[in-house]
Enzyme design. Structure first.
Site, mmCIF file in Angstrom:
data_model
loop_
_atom_site.group_PDB
_atom_site.id
_atom_site.type_symbol
_atom_site.label_atom_id
_atom_site.label_comp_id
_atom_site.label_asym_id
_atom_site.label_seq_id
_atom_site.Cartn_x
_atom_site.Cartn_y
_atom_site.Cartn_z
ATOM 1 N N GLU A 199 0.832 -1.216 0.000
ATOM 2 C CA GLU A 199 0.000 0.000 0.000
ATOM 3 C C GLU A 199 0.864 1.263 0.000
ATOM 4 O O GLU A 199 0.477 2.294 -0.533
ATOM 5 C CB GLU A 199 -0.936 0.035 1.222
ATOM 6 C CG GLU A 199 -1.974 -1.056 1.254
ATOM 7 C CD GLU A 199 -3.071 -0.880 0.207
ATOM 8 O OE1 GLU A 199 -2.865 -0.169 -0.786
ATOM 9 O OE2 GLU A 199 -4.133 -1.495 0.402
ATOM 10 N N THR A 236 -5.942 6.865 -4.694
ATOM 11 C CA THR A 236 -6.061 6.902 -3.228
ATOM 12 C C THR A 236 -5.204 8.021 -2.639
ATOM 13 O O THR A 236 -5.622 8.728 -1.724
ATOM 14 C CB THR A 236 -5.645 5.533 -2.633
ATOM 15 O OG1 THR A 236 -6.537 4.559 -3.154
ATOM 16 C CG2 THR A 236 -5.720 5.524 -1.126
HETATM 17 N N1 HSE Z 1 -8.667 3.749 4.183
HETATM 18 C C1 HSE Z 1 -8.094 4.051 2.904
HETATM 19 C C2 HSE Z 1 -8.626 5.402 2.446
HETATM 20 C C3 HSE Z 1 -8.486 2.982 1.928
HETATM 21 O O1 HSE Z 1 -9.835 5.624 2.541
HETATM 22 O O2 HSE Z 1 -7.829 6.248 2.029
HETATM 23 C C4 HSE Z 1 -8.055 3.234 0.522
HETATM 24 O O3 HSE Z 1 -8.635 2.287 -0.348
#
Ligand code: HSE
Length: 309
Positions: free
Chosen positions: A130, A183
């Site tokens: 990630e 993201t």
């Molecule tokens: N929790 C993370 C966000 C997940 O919302 O940025 C990204 O898929």
């Protein structure tokens, strides 16, 4: 010991409304397939990617490569692997595309290495993928993808993940508009300050949601699926968000919010009939736009990465 293994890594919904960066669950029906084979070259080699291809194949830039390398570094191993990825989850979809590749990769590598790590320990390595994808090591997709079910990330340092089984009649419907939201950008959009009154409401919802899941109390799950902090800031990125939400609630969904960082939107439902009605409601709203989309309805999966052969 096997030299090659094929795995299925499911998609996932993270945040689940009230649990930004700390809640997520796996969904059946869509996921990536990967084949990992040991090689004698002492290095990782990613073959040309099938499906959604627009991804780096250089191991240090690819989430699967980064995650396996984190595992090998921790183990002190220089085992090489050839990695084949059939990428079925579109990157930037909000349903855990990067986590699926990272989780599939570390589960497969762990099997071929004789299982030196437990599934829970593997979440640490999947999470490293990630960082490559979004600049941040959040585990709310990686944990459910590796472990299955609903996962709570109680703490990050050190990582403490709690897995809970999903109530048996809980269904999830996800609409995935075919646009990309990075993201990293959706995270940069968020205010770093949280109003105390909103935080209090959010803590109440997180506690209510977990309690509702434990007791299979669908009404409580629905009441708790409310996000007072992130949804409002991000929904501007998602076409038709307010119309979708209104339509699915009218169709009987327990609740609805953004899946991960979007553009996917999810709704939880009690039972298959409600899930079908909610899928139709989503379809009704989105068929009026010019944006292509997919809708997936499935039970919440209590399986994480599955070994196929
Ligand atoms: N929790 C993370 C966000 C997940 O919302 O940025 C990204 O898929």
């Amino acid at each position: 010991m096997n030299k090659s293994i094929k795995v299925f890594a499911p998609a996932s919904v993270s945040n689940v409304g009230c649990g930004f960066d700390i809640l997520g669950f796996a969904i059946d029906g869509i996921g990536d397939e990967m084949i990992l084979s040991k090689n004698n070259l002492n290095k990782l080699h990613i073959k040309p990617i099938e499906g959604y291809k627009n991804l780096p194949t250089e191991p240090s830039k690819n989430v699967a490569g980064v995650a396996i390398q984190a595992l090998l570094d921790d183990l002190g191993s220089n085992q090489g692997f050839d990695i084949e990825i059939k990428k079925n989850i579109k990157p930037g979809s909000g349903i855990g595309s990067s986590s699926a590749s990272a989780a599939g990769a570390v589960v497969a590598a762990n099997e071929l290495l004789g299982k030196p790590y437990s599934r829970k320990e593997l979440v640490n390595f999947a999470m490293q993928g990630e960082i490559a994808a979004s600049g941040d090591a959040h585990a709310d997709n990686a944990a459910p993808t590796v472990l299955g079910g609903f996962c709570i990330v109680r703490a990050y340092d050190p990582l403490d993940v709690i897995q809970i089984e999903s109530p048996k009649d809980l269904w999830c419907v996800v609409i995935h508009p075919q646009i990309e939201i990075k993201t990293k950008e959706a995270r940069e959009l968020l205010s770093t300050e949280v109003d105390l009154k909103k935080a209090i409401r959010q803590w109440g919802n997180v506690a209510g949601l977990i309690s509702g899941l434990h007791q299979s109390d669908y009404n409580l799950i629905g009441r708790s699926l409310e996000d007072h902090i992130v949804e409002k800031q991000r929904k501007v990125l998602i076409p038709e968000f307010d119309n979708l939400k209104q339509a699915v609630l009218e169709a009987g969904a327990l609740g609805c919010s953004i899946s991960g960082s979007g553009p996917s939107v999810f709704a939880l439902c009690e039972g298959e009939d409600k899930a079908k009605a909610v899928s139709s409601a989503m379809n009704e709203v989105f068929s009026k736009t010019t944006i292509p989309y997919f809708i997936y309805a499935s039970q919440v999966s209590n399986n994480g990465v599955r070994i196929l052969e």
